[in-house]
Scaffold this motif. Structure first.
Motif, PDB file in Angstrom:
ATOM      1  N   LEU A  80      40.960  55.694  69.025  1.00 54.07           N
ATOM      2  CA  LEU A  80      42.308  55.407  68.533  1.00 54.07           C
ATOM      3  C   LEU A  80      43.367  56.074  69.407  1.00 54.07           C
ATOM      4  O   LEU A  80      44.415  55.479  69.672  1.00 54.07           O
ATOM      5  CB  LEU A  80      42.448  55.863  67.079  1.00 54.07           C
ATOM      6  N   GLU A  81      43.083  57.281  69.868  1.00 54.47           N
ATOM      7  CA  GLU A  81      44.026  57.954  70.764  1.00 54.47           C
ATOM      8  C   GLU A  81      44.164  57.190  72.075  1.00 54.47           C
ATOM      9  O   GLU A  81      45.267  57.056  72.610  1.00 54.47           O
ATOM     10  CB  GLU A  81      43.572  59.391  71.034  1.00 54.47           C
ATOM     11  N   ARG A  82      43.060  56.645  72.594  1.00 54.92           N
ATOM     12  CA  ARG A  82      43.133  55.835  73.817  1.00 54.92           C
ATOM     13  C   ARG A  82      43.958  54.572  73.568  1.00 54.92           C
ATOM     14  O   ARG A  82      44.750  54.170  74.417  1.00 54.92           O
ATOM     15  CB  ARG A  82      41.733  55.460  74.297  1.00 54.92           C
ATOM     16  N   GLN A  83      43.784  53.979  72.401  1.00 52.91           N
ATOM     17  CA  GLN A  83      44.553  52.772  72.088  1.00 52.91           C
ATOM     18  C   GLN A  83      46.043  53.089  71.967  1.00 52.91           C
ATOM     19  O   GLN A  83      46.890  52.319  72.430  1.00 52.91           O
ATOM     20  CB  GLN A  83      44.039  52.137  70.797  1.00 52.91           C
ATOM     21  N   VAL A  84      46.362  54.222  71.362  1.00 53.82           N
ATOM     22  CA  VAL A  84      47.764  54.629  71.239  1.00 53.82           C
ATOM     23  C   VAL A  84      48.368  54.832  72.625  1.00 53.82           C
ATOM     24  O   VAL A  84      49.487  54.388  72.895  1.00 53.82           O
ATOM     25  CB  VAL A  84      47.897  55.908  70.375  1.00 53.82           C
ATOM     26  N   MET A  85      47.616  55.474  73.510  1.00 59.45           N
ATOM     27  CA  MET A  85      48.115  55.678  74.868  1.00 59.45           C
ATOM     28  C   MET A  85      48.313  54.338  75.573  1.00 59.45           C
ATOM     29  O   MET A  85      49.299  54.148  76.296  1.00 59.45           O
ATOM     30  CB  MET A  85      47.153  56.568  75.671  1.00 59.45           C
ATOM     31  N   ALA A  86      47.396  53.414  75.362  1.00 58.25           N
ATOM     32  CA  ALA A  86      47.531  52.087  75.974  1.00 58.25           C
ATOM     33  C   ALA A  86      48.785  51.392  75.458  1.00 58.25           C
ATOM     34  O   ALA A  86      49.545  50.790  76.229  1.00 58.25           O
ATOM     35  CB  ALA A  86      46.291  51.249  75.689  1.00 58.25           C
ATOM     36  N   LEU A  87      49.024  51.490  74.156  1.00 58.73           N
ATOM     37  CA  LEU A  87      50.216  50.869  73.577  1.00 58.73           C
ATOM     38  C   LEU A  87      51.491  51.537  74.077  1.00 58.73           C
ATOM     39  O   LEU A  87      52.484  50.856  74.345  1.00 58.73           O
ATOM     40  CB  LEU A  87      50.150  50.912  72.054  1.00 58.73           C
ATOM     41  N   ARG A  88      51.466  52.850  74.219  1.00 56.31           N
ATOM     42  CA  ARG A  88      52.634  53.556  74.764  1.00 56.31           C
ATOM     43  C   ARG A  88      52.923  53.080  76.183  1.00 56.31           C
ATOM     44  O   ARG A  88      54.071  52.870  76.567  1.00 56.31           O
ATOM     45  CB  ARG A  88      52.398  55.059  74.770  1.00 56.31           C
ATOM     46  N   TYR A  89      51.872  52.922  76.965  1.00 51.45           N
ATOM     47  CA  TYR A  89      52.033  52.474  78.345  1.00 51.45           C
ATOM     48  C   TYR A  89      52.628  51.071  78.374  1.00 51.45           C
ATOM     49  O   TYR A  89      53.551  50.794  79.149  1.00 51.45           O
ATOM     50  CB  TYR A  89      50.682  52.522  79.070  1.00 51.45           C
ATOM     51  N   ILE A  90      52.122  50.196  77.528  1.00 51.33           N
ATOM     52  CA  ILE A  90      52.642  48.829  77.463  1.00 51.33           C
ATOM     53  C   ILE A  90      54.113  48.842  77.045  1.00 51.33           C
ATOM     54  O   ILE A  90      54.939  48.130  77.625  1.00 51.33           O
ATOM     55  CB  ILE A  90      51.790  47.966  76.510  1.00 51.33           C
ATOM     56  N   CYS A  91      54.463  49.672  76.053  1.00 48.09           N
ATOM     57  CA  CYS A  91      55.858  49.769  75.615  1.00 48.09           C
ATOM     58  C   CYS A  91      56.752  50.268  76.747  1.00 48.09           C
ATOM     59  O   CYS A  91      57.859  49.768  76.938  1.00 48.09           O
ATOM     60  CB  CYS A  91      55.978  50.693  74.406  1.00 48.09           C
ATOM     61  N   PHE A  92      56.254  51.241  77.492  1.00 52.84           N
ATOM     62  CA  PHE A  92      57.015  51.768  78.619  1.00 52.84           C
ATOM     63  C   PHE A  92      57.247  50.678  79.671  1.00 52.84           C
ATOM     64  O   PHE A  92      58.358  50.500  80.161  1.00 52.84           O
ATOM     65  CB  PHE A  92      56.275  52.960  79.236  1.00 52.84           C
ATOM     66  N   GLU A  93      56.204  49.926  79.981  1.00 51.68           N
ATOM     67  CA  GLU A  93      56.351  48.841  80.956  1.00 51.68           C
ATOM     68  C   GLU A  93      57.341  47.792  80.463  1.00 51.68           C
ATOM     69  O   GLU A  93      58.175  47.304  81.224  1.00 51.68           O
ATOM     70  CB  GLU A  93      55.000  48.168  81.212  1.00 51.68           C
ATOM     71  N   LEU A  94      57.253  47.446  79.188  1.00 50.89           N
ATOM     72  CA  LEU A  94      58.166  46.447  78.634  1.00 50.89           C
ATOM     73  C   LEU A  94      59.606  46.954  78.641  1.00 50.89           C
ATOM     74  O   LEU A  94      60.537  46.181  78.903  1.00 50.89           O
ATOM     75  CB  LEU A  94      57.737  46.060  77.219  1.00 50.89           C
ATOM     76  N   ALA A  95      59.804  48.245  78.369  1.00 53.12           N
ATOM     77  CA  ALA A  95      61.150  48.814  78.411  1.00 53.12           C
ATOM     78  C   ALA A  95      61.722  48.734  79.827  1.00 53.12           C
ATOM     79  O   ALA A  95      62.901  48.415  80.013  1.00 53.12           O
ATOM     80  CB  ALA A  95      61.126  50.258  77.917  1.00 53.12           C
ATOM     81  N   LEU A  96      60.877  49.001  80.822  1.00 55.61           N
ATOM     82  CA  LEU A  96      61.331  48.885  82.210  1.00 55.61           C
ATOM     83  C   LEU A  96      61.685  47.445  82.563  1.00 55.61           C
ATOM     84  O   LEU A  96      62.692  47.181  83.225  1.00 55.61           O
ATOM     85  CB  LEU A  96      60.257  49.412  83.166  1.00 55.61           C
TER      86      LEU A  96
END
Length: 120
Positions: A80-96
């Motif tokens: 679950l922690e890996r999935q959260v990190m993956a989602l954070r990364y995706i959110c960061f990319e989308l924000a950029l």
């Protein structure tokens, strides 16, 4: 930080969490990670081999011990922690990407204003 490697790892973690990694094609993994197959084959082939190889259980003659509840819980939490990190990364990319699109929109609006004021 290697974004292709991170996106690939995120896609593989997601497929593993959904128990679809064994049936996932390389194309599906690449689409999910939003990376080109050529890049994956050229630079990250070993990562796919390990992930696909790890997904298929090996035939072992040794008897496996049952995992305790705490070990299983730790594995679930880690996943679950890996999935959260993956989602954070995706959110960061989308924000950029969103910020880049906003800049393009502002530039286009300025160009339209200049063009309309020069016609007057």
């Amino acid at each position: 930080m290697n974004s292709v490697k991170n996106r690939l790892a995120s896609a593989l973690a997601l497929l593993k969490a959904e128990n679809r990694i064994e049936s996932a094609s390389i194309s599906e993994i690449c689409r999910l990670a939003k990376v080109s197959r050529a890049n994956v084959y050229a630079s990250h082939r070993q990562m796919l081999i390990e992930a696909k190889g790890a997904a298929a259980p090996k035939n072992r003659k040794s008897v496996k011990r049952e995992k305790s509840t705490s070990e299983t819980d730790k594995e679930v939490i880690a996943e679950l922690e890996r999935q959260v990190m993956a989602l954070r990364y995706i959110c960061f990319e989308l924000a950029l990407e969103l910020e880049a699109e906003r800049k393009k929109s502002k530039q286009l609006a300025n160009e339209i204003r200049k063009e309309s004021s020069s016609r007057r």
